[in-house]
Design a protein around this motif. Sequence first.
Motif, mmCIF file in Angstrom:
data_model
loop_
_atom_site.group_PDB
_atom_site.id
_atom_site.type_symbol
_atom_site.label_atom_id
_atom_site.label_comp_id
_atom_site.label_asym_id
_atom_site.label_seq_id
_atom_site.Cartn_x
_atom_site.Cartn_y
_atom_site.Cartn_z
ATOM 1 N N THR A 228 -6.053 -19.510 -38.115
ATOM 2 C CA THR A 228 -8.265 -18.785 -38.056
ATOM 3 C C THR A 228 -8.777 -19.905 -38.983
ATOM 4 O O THR A 228 -10.012 -19.405 -38.925
ATOM 5 N N ALA A 231 -10.930 -24.395 -38.733
ATOM 6 C CA ALA A 231 -11.304 -24.446 -37.444
ATOM 7 C C ALA A 231 -10.682 -25.684 -36.649
ATOM 8 O O ALA A 231 -10.426 -25.647 -35.152
ATOM 9 N N GLU A 253 -13.347 -18.382 -34.746
ATOM 10 C CA GLU A 253 -13.291 -18.595 -36.308
ATOM 11 C C GLU A 253 -12.692 -17.816 -37.013
ATOM 12 O O GLU A 253 -13.494 -16.771 -36.855
#
Length: 397
Positions: A228, A231, A253
């Motif tokens: 994460t 992106a 994100e």
Amino acid sequence: MKEYLLVALALLVALILGGLSLVVPRLRRRPEPPLPETEVDTRAEEDLAGPPVEAAESDLRTGVLVEPPPVVEAPPLPTIEVPEPTAGRLVRLRSRLSRSQNVFGKGLLGLLSRDRLDEDTWEEIEDSLITADVGIDSTREIVDRLRERTRVLGTRSVDELRTLLAAELVNALDPTLDRSLKTAPKEGVPAVLLVVGVNGAGKTTTCGKIARVLIADGRTVLLGAADTFRAAAADQLETWGGRVGAETVRGPEAADPASVAFDAVKRGIDTAVDTVLVDTAGRLQNKVGLMDELGKVKRVVEKHGPIDETLLVLDATTGQNGLEQARVFTEVVNVTGVVLTKLDGTAKGGIVIAVQRKLGIPVKLVGLGEGPDDLAPFDPAQFVDALLGTEPLARDA
């Protein structure tokens, strides 16, 4: 007096007759009833506009002209790709190992086929293997066994020497290791595969290719975008999944990677897929941070059940340096297999031997190109055969 009366009477009669002459003609001309308004309008429209135009249903009902809505075409359904079967894929991709073939096939066999195998020749053979990243310890074992077998057997022909070299290389790769991927669900819970590795090794791309390998072998797959911190990684993984009809579970994100991994496995249980493939972050700036992060992912995912495979992605072009990075991951999680990528871009095909020797972990998949189906299950005998090639070699004078 009479005369005045007669004059007055005559004037009265004249007035009456004049009034009647004005009223009677009007009474005779009765006005015609007016034509219906629609009739007049219709005639006027026919005269001015030509042939009638059929009105829409809404026009007749309300009297208001309503244009029909524009026709919107439905977007085309995405084309789902069908990956080619993995059986025999390594054989089909053998030409991609041309750079390594120059070292093993032409280099080593050329040395072994000399009329005299003296100390200088054996040292050259050792140097070739070390240069190919086989590793010092493995090189010494291979050369010692080759020297003994050629001396005892008196082997001299190129074909016989090739057979001996192939046997030693396969033996160094330990064909007894289990290289299968555990991807079958158990008791309603999908198999869970974690994909780990440093950023820059092509980890997310390889994760997408692994999904294609599993789907080609008949598995249903769900992807978890637990990297994460980039992106682009989640977008990239979703693109790979979309090509083969695999769903991707992702979070915002910088979301908690363990939470995304947990949600992915839960979604996999709900949708009854065979395998959940989780892509993880690969930061190595802080070893403690990496250990904490991957450790948390592992603990959270295991609330659903045990992790079946942890695959470590390594870039073959990094050579021995990549092994030092790999060791960090083996200390953090229980790595069960290695995916060695970019083997087509290096002459150091011996890195496969070094990986297994130093890490004690089998190489299960190898990447031999940039195409979506250029990831193949690893088979030691097929790999060595591809390394050595089949071109006949002339003996040195």
